[in-house]
Scaffold this motif. Structure first.
Motif, short mmCIF file in Angstrom:
data_model
loop_
_atom_site.label_atom_id
_atom_site.label_comp_id
_atom_site.label_asym_id
_atom_site.label_seq_id
_atom_site.Cartn_x
_atom_site.Cartn_y
_atom_site.Cartn_z
N GLN A 108 4.17 -0.96 3.42
CA GLN A 108 3.95 0.37 2.88
C GLN A 108 5.10 0.70 1.95
O GLN A 108 6.27 0.52 2.30
N ASN A 128 -3.17 2.53 -5.56
CA ASN A 128 -2.70 2.68 -4.18
C ASN A 128 -2.46 1.37 -3.46
O ASN A 128 -2.10 1.35 -2.29
N ILE A 129 -2.68 0.26 -4.17
CA ILE A 129 -2.52 -1.06 -3.55
C ILE A 129 -2.17 -2.08 -4.64
O ILE A 129 -2.65 -2.00 -5.77
N ILE A 153 -6.49 1.39 6.57
CA ILE A 153 -6.10 -0.01 6.77
C ILE A 153 -7.21 -0.82 7.42
O ILE A 153 -7.42 -1.99 7.09
N VAL A 158 0.85 -1.19 0.00
CA VAL A 158 0.00 0.00 0.00
C VAL A 158 0.88 1.24 0.00
O VAL A 158 2.00 1.23 0.51
N THR A 159 0.36 2.33 -0.57
CA THR A 159 1.10 3.59 -0.60
C THR A 159 0.83 4.42 0.65
O THR A 159 1.53 5.39 0.89
N SER A 160 -0.18 4.05 1.43
CA SER A 160 -0.51 4.77 2.66
C SER A 160 -1.18 3.80 3.63
O SER A 160 -1.90 2.90 3.21
N MET A 161 -0.95 4.03 4.91
CA MET A 161 -1.59 3.20 5.93
C MET A 161 -2.97 3.73 6.29
O MET A 161 -3.67 3.12 7.09
N ASP A 162 -3.38 4.84 5.68
CA ASP A 162 -4.74 5.35 5.90
C ASP A 162 -5.73 4.34 5.33
O ASP A 162 -5.52 3.81 4.24
#
Length: 163
Positions: A133, A143-144, A111, A105-109
């Motif tokens: 990440q 983004n994934i 999750i 993922v490009t961000s842990m937002d």
């Protein structure tokens, strides 16, 4: 430097591998590489799926080219998992036989919602898993990326991917 590859307990040197362009290595070890007409053609020198004996390895898949491209991580994950399921079914296996999943993922937002999507798709058969990440993927709308490894119980289906 000499490179050697071990398949089914036999050491093969690169010339022995090169002598087998079909991707099979005798009866003890079957290796096949596949792409699917109803999925995007790989943009690079790789196969979407590689089967080695009773193990199916899927390349990292994204939502690129789907309706989920550019949407939330959980929406992209659902689109990716639908593609993964179609390939698994075409190869004679399914989510109950998922051994390992690696999620980039490009961000842990988001999750928590991603984990909900994954959990629903696993149907209680939880695989080994890694979540990584990364700084970015090949497109800002992606983004994934999800890689999977499945156990198979036979030599595989006809490989025809159905929608």
């Amino acid at each position: 430097m000499i490179l050697e590859f071990v398949l089914a307990g036999t050491v093969l040197s690169p010339p022995a591998l090169a002598a087998d362009p079909a991707g099979t290595h005798g009866a003890a070890s079957m290796l096949t590489r596949k792409n699917y007409a109803s999925l995007p053609t790989p943009a690079g020198p790789y196969s979407l799926a590689v089967r080695h004996n009773e193990t199916l390895y899927l390349s990292g898949m994204t939502a690129f080219g789907t309706g989920a491209q550019g949407k939330s991580v959980s929406e992209q994950a659902q689109a990716i998992l639908e593609q993964v399921k179609r390939i698994a079914e075409a190869e004679g296996t399914g989510m109950a036989n998922l051994i390992k999943v690696t999620v980039f993922v490009t961000s842990m937002d988001g999750i928590a919602s991603l984990r909900d999507v994954l959990s629903r798709n696993y149907d209680g058969a939880y695989p080994a898993s890694s979540l990584v990440q990364v700084a970015g993927l090949f497109s800002p709308d992606v983004n994934i990326e999800i890689e999977t490894v499945f156990a198979t119980s036979n030599g595989g289906a006809d490989g025809a991917l159905r929608r």
